[in-house]
Design a protein around this motif. Structure first.
Motif, PDB file in Angstrom:
ATOM      1  N   ASP A  24       1.319 124.407  29.775  1.00 33.70           N
ATOM      2  CA  ASP A  24       1.333 123.287  28.822  1.00 33.70           C
ATOM      3  C   ASP A  24       2.757 122.803  28.579  1.00 33.70           C
ATOM      4  N   GLU A  25       3.672 123.746  28.501  1.00 30.62           N
ATOM      5  CA  GLU A  25       5.078 123.374  28.322  1.00 30.62           C
ATOM      6  C   GLU A  25       5.610 122.638  29.544  1.00 30.62           C
ATOM      7  N   VAL A  26       5.202 123.079  30.720  1.00 30.20           N
ATOM      8  CA  VAL A  26       5.617 122.433  31.968  1.00 30.20           C
ATOM      9  C   VAL A  26       5.116 120.993  32.030  1.00 30.20           C
ATOM     10  N   LEU A  27       3.878 120.788  31.615  1.00 22.26           N
ATOM     11  CA  LEU A  27       3.282 119.457  31.681  1.00 22.26           C
ATOM     12  C   LEU A  27       4.063 118.434  30.867  1.00 22.26           C
ATOM     13  N   LEU A  85      -7.107 121.925  35.150  1.00 16.82           N
ATOM     14  CA  LEU A  85      -7.933 121.423  34.056  1.00 16.82           C
ATOM     15  C   LEU A  85      -7.098 121.098  32.815  1.00 16.82           C
ATOM     16  N   GLN A  86      -5.888 121.653  32.746  1.00 19.62           N
ATOM     17  CA  GLN A  86      -5.017 121.364  31.613  1.00 19.62           C
ATOM     18  C   GLN A  86      -4.285 120.025  31.763  1.00 19.62           C
ATOM     19  N   VAL A  87      -4.288 119.472  32.963  1.00 14.56           N
ATOM     20  CA  VAL A  87      -3.608 118.197  33.205  1.00 14.56           C
ATOM     21  C   VAL A  87      -4.366 117.077  32.497  1.00 14.56           C
ATOM     22  N   GLU A  88      -3.650 116.184  31.864  1.00 13.64           N
ATOM     23  CA  GLU A  88      -4.279 115.039  31.202  1.00 13.64           C
ATOM     24  C   GLU A  88      -5.106 114.242  32.203  1.00 13.64           C
ATOM     25  N   GLU A  89      -6.275 113.765  31.769  1.00 16.99           N
ATOM     26  CA  GLU A  89      -7.160 113.023  32.673  1.00 16.99           C
ATOM     27  C   GLU A  89      -6.475 111.801  33.269  1.00 16.99           C
ATOM     28  N   SER A  90      -5.611 111.160  32.508  1.00 17.54           N
ATOM     29  CA  SER A  90      -4.928 109.964  32.998  1.00 17.54           C
ATOM     30  C   SER A  90      -3.925 110.274  34.106  1.00 17.54           C
ATOM     31  N   GLU A  91      -3.550 111.546  34.265  1.00 15.53           N
ATOM     32  CA  GLU A  91      -2.550 111.932  35.254  1.00 15.53           C
ATOM     33  C   GLU A  91      -3.148 112.693  36.433  1.00 15.53           C
ATOM     34  N   ARG A  92      -4.438 112.981  36.359  1.00 14.98           N
ATOM     35  CA  ARG A  92      -5.028 113.865  37.372  1.00 14.98           C
ATOM     36  C   ARG A  92      -5.017 113.261  38.776  1.00 14.98           C
ATOM     37  N   VAL A  93      -5.301 111.966  38.876  1.00 16.34           N
ATOM     38  CA  VAL A  93      -5.301 111.329  40.199  1.00 16.34           C
ATOM     39  C   VAL A  93      -3.901 111.359  40.792  1.00 16.34           C
ATOM     40  N   ASP A  94      -2.890 111.080  39.987  1.00 13.51           N
ATOM     41  CA  ASP A  94      -1.509 111.098  40.481  1.00 13.51           C
ATOM     42  C   ASP A  94      -1.119 112.489  40.969  1.00 13.51           C
ATOM     43  N   VAL A  95      -1.507 113.514  40.223  1.00  9.64           N
ATOM     44  CA  VAL A  95      -1.173 114.881  40.622  1.00  9.64           C
ATOM     45  C   VAL A  95      -1.886 115.255  41.914  1.00  9.64           C
ATOM     46  N   LEU A  96      -3.180 114.935  42.006  1.00  2.57           N
ATOM     47  CA  LEU A  96      -3.929 115.236  43.218  1.00  2.57           C
ATOM     48  C   LEU A  96      -3.351 114.508  44.437  1.00  2.57           C
ATOM     49  N   SER A  97      -2.915 113.265  44.232  1.00  2.00           N
ATOM     50  CA  SER A  97      -2.359 112.482  45.344  1.00  2.00           C
ATOM     51  C   SER A  97      -1.061 113.086  45.850  1.00  2.00           C
ATOM     52  N   GLU A  98      -0.335 113.784  44.971  1.00  2.00           N
ATOM     53  CA  GLU A  98       0.925 114.398  45.367  1.00  2.00           C
ATOM     54  C   GLU A  98       0.720 115.731  46.079  1.00  2.00           C
ATOM     55  N   MET A  99      -0.480 116.287  45.992  1.00  2.00           N
ATOM     56  CA  MET A  99      -0.739 117.597  46.588  1.00  2.00           C
ATOM     57  C   MET A  99      -1.037 117.471  48.073  1.00  2.00           C
ATOM     58  N   ARG A 100      -0.806 118.548  48.803  1.00  2.00           N
ATOM     59  CA  ARG A 100      -1.197 118.589  50.210  1.00  2.00           C
ATOM     60  C   ARG A 100      -2.720 118.534  50.304  1.00  2.00           C
ATOM     61  N   ALA A 101      -3.181 118.079  51.460  1.00  2.00           N
ATOM     62  CA  ALA A 101      -4.609 117.784  51.614  1.00  2.00           C
ATOM     63  C   ALA A 101      -5.495 118.996  51.319  1.00  2.00           C
ATOM     64  N   GLU A 102      -5.168 120.142  51.883  1.00  2.00           N
ATOM     65  CA  GLU A 102      -6.025 121.318  51.685  1.00  2.00           C
ATOM     66  C   GLU A 102      -6.001 121.785  50.237  1.00  2.00           C
ATOM     67  N   ALA A 103      -4.843 121.743  49.613  1.00  2.00           N
ATOM     68  CA  ALA A 103      -4.745 122.147  48.212  1.00  2.00           C
ATOM     69  C   ALA A 103      -5.539 121.192  47.322  1.00  2.00           C
ATOM     70  N   ARG A 104      -5.470 119.906  47.630  1.00  2.00           N
ATOM     71  CA  ARG A 104      -6.232 118.902  46.876  1.00  2.00           C
ATOM     72  C   ARG A 104      -7.730 119.174  47.008  1.00  2.00           C
ATOM     73  N   PHE A 105      -8.175 119.446  48.231  1.00  2.00           N
ATOM     74  CA  PHE A 105      -9.597 119.671  48.458  1.00  2.00           C
ATOM     75  C   PHE A 105     -10.069 120.954  47.768  1.00  2.00           C
ATOM     76  N   SER A 106      -9.181 121.939  47.637  1.00  2.00           N
ATOM     77  CA  SER A 106      -9.565 123.187  46.964  1.00  2.00           C
ATOM     78  C   SER A 106      -9.950 122.931  45.513  1.00  2.00           C
ATOM     79  N   ILE A 107      -9.407 121.881  44.918  1.00  2.00           N
ATOM     80  CA  ILE A 107      -9.768 121.509  43.543  1.00  2.00           C
ATOM     81  C   ILE A 107     -10.998 120.608  43.532  1.00  2.00           C
ATOM     82  N   LEU A 108     -11.027 119.608  44.398  1.00  2.00           N
ATOM     83  CA  LEU A 108     -12.132 118.645  44.400  1.00  2.00           C
ATOM     84  C   LEU A 108     -13.480 119.325  44.639  1.00  2.00           C
ATOM     85  N   ARG A 109     -13.502 120.329  45.483  1.00  2.00           N
ATOM     86  CA  ARG A 109     -14.798 120.950  45.791  1.00  2.00           C
ATOM     87  C   ARG A 109     -15.336 121.802  44.644  1.00  2.00           C
TER      88      ARG A 109
END
Length: 457
Positions: free
Chosen positions: A37-40, A65-89
């Motif tokens: 939370d402090e990092v965010l 899940l602690q990331v604000e909903e308004s920032e989640r797409v931006d964070v996912l877009s910055e992640m590598r593909a496999e790491a992103r998919f590990s969350i989406l699934r």
């Protein structure tokens, strides 16, 4: 422990991020949640993505899940593909729909390269009609063409617009790398570019088309990524217009995007040398990670068998002169290193468009000369050491000849292999090193043991 406990100087952002990652990964449960939370509150989407990728899968999802909903797409877009998919699934249908409905055309293009088709089809159903049109426009270009990765958010006005209108847009618009206004005609065809400085020093009532001074470089959408990146690198601006085959302005390439593309390109090359993908997850599932690496290990095993078969052809001389087995790794290693130097030089030159049929012969002669000089020099050194070591002058002469032959062949292979792979539309960075190592091993062993057979049998 909190981030304020760190002894790392605050003016060193790289070490500071490393300390944050260390702090979060070492914490567990509630302590990790509080620290995250402090990092965010302090970090941008890219750094948060890097931090999430550093966590094991279960912790990663809980922290995301602690990331604000308004920032989640931006964070996912910055992640590598496999790491992103590990969350989406792990998301339910409602959560996925919320994410997909917020995707920009650029994000959908980026995600589509790695996500299953059903995800992209669902996203296309949820986004606006205009976003869907933009996606289809970008998707017609391959992943090696700049048209696929352009930014459609830009400042564009028609040729009858005034300086005052442009000034107003500049003041109201907060786009990344927005230092220019692009002029288009009534058919959206590109006409000219004007930088911000020109706009604000001109008379407000003047027409924009009348204050055009410089002719800017225009990028074709079918231009290769590296050519486009090189174009903006050598320009004096932070964005360049991108047009389709009919001259219609479809977007822009920004310096930030160019930098990201270059980083991904060279990361892909680095990973390719080990048979890996730049999108690979640090905490990839064990089975899928093992499966991916097993394929590459299998390819290397086949090449190792070929080298072993070459050695097997000279069992008789190895039985008589056991010292040859001790020296064989030296011959293979010297050839492999020399060939890798040439191969790396070639791949870099090809990536930058510096290698062509016109200069290939001159380049080959140059590398052969370098290989010959190093071959002669090191054959004397290694030959002298081997002769003294085993008290056998013939042994020194044998390995000296083999070293000379292998270094010359390594130089030739280092030039020829990437050019041949390019002709076959194969990635030289991915398979070039494997082929080169096979060539230098086989040639080195054959030369060393062949010469030894002539002297000792």
């Amino acid at each position: 422990m909190t981030l304020s406990d760190s002894n790392v100087p605050q003016d060193d952002p790289i070490q500071d991020v490393g300390q944050m990652i260390q702090s979060v990964t070492q914490a567990d449960g509630e302590a990790q949640a509080e620290l995250f939370d402090e990092v965010l509150e302090e970090l941008d989407a890219g750094t948060i993505a890097l931090l999430l990728e550093s966590l094991p899968l279960e912790q990663r999802y809980q922290r995301w899940l602690q990331v604000e909903e308004s920032e989640r797409v931006d964070v996912l877009s910055e992640m590598r593909a496999e790491a992103r998919f590990s969350i989406l699934r792990q998301l339910d249908e409602a959560q996925l729909d919320s994410i997909f409905a917020s995707l920009t055309p650029e994000a959908m293009i980026d995600w589509s390269d790695s996500l299953p088709d059903r995800y992209i089809e669902r996203a296309l159903e949820l986004v606006s009609h205009r976003h869907r049109e933009r996606y289809e426009l970008f998707d017609q270009y391959s992943d090696n063409q700049i048209g696929r990765y352009v930014d459609h958010q830009l400042l564009a006005l028609t040729t009858d617009a005034t300086v005052m209108q442009a000034q107003r847009f500049f003041r109201r618009t907060a786009l990344d790398c927005c230092s220019s206004v692009f002029l288009v005609d009534e058919n959206d065809k590109y006409v000219a570019s004007i930088n911000r400085y020109q706009v604000f020093r001109a008379e407000p009532e003047a027409k924009l088309v009348d204050i055009v001074e410089d002719e800017w470089r225009v990028l074709r959408a079918d231009m290769s990524l590296l050519d486009a990146v090189e174009a903006i690198e050598h320009s004096a601006v932070t964005e360049l217009p991108v047009v389709d085959a009919d001259g219609v302005l479809i977007g822009r390439l920004t310096l930030r995007t160019a930098t990201a593309l270059v980083r991904e390109h060279y990361e892909a090359q680095m990973m390719a040398h080990a048979g890996m993908d730049e999108s690979a997850d640090l905490f990839a599932p064990v089975f899928s990670g093992a499966k991916r690496r097993a394929v590459w290990l299998g390819i290397n095993l086949l090449t190792a068998f070929l080298a072993s078969a070459t050695i097997g052809m000279f069992e008789n001389v190895l039985d008589k002169v056991v010292a040859l087995a001790v020296l064989m790794p030296i011959v293979a290693s010297m050839g492999g290193i020399a060939g890798s130097q040439t191969l790396t030089l070639m791949i870099r030159g090809m990536a930058m468009g510096q290698v062509s049929i016109g200069n290939l012969l001159a380049l080959l002669r140059n590398e052969l000369a370098i290989g010959a000089i190093n071959g002669v020099a090191w054959s004397f050194v290694i030959g002298a050491v081997a002769g003294w070591w085993f008290g056998d002058v013939t042994m020194g002469i044998t390995i000296g000849i083999a070293i000379l032959i292998n270094l010359v062949i390594a130089a030739m292979a280092g030039v020829a292999i990437p050019m041949l792979l390019q002709k076959l539309n194969q990635d030289a960075a991915l398979s070039g090193s494997v082929i080169l190592t096979t060539v230098t091993d086989v040639v080195g062993f054959f030369a060393f043991l062949g010469v030894a057979s002539m002297f000792y049998l």
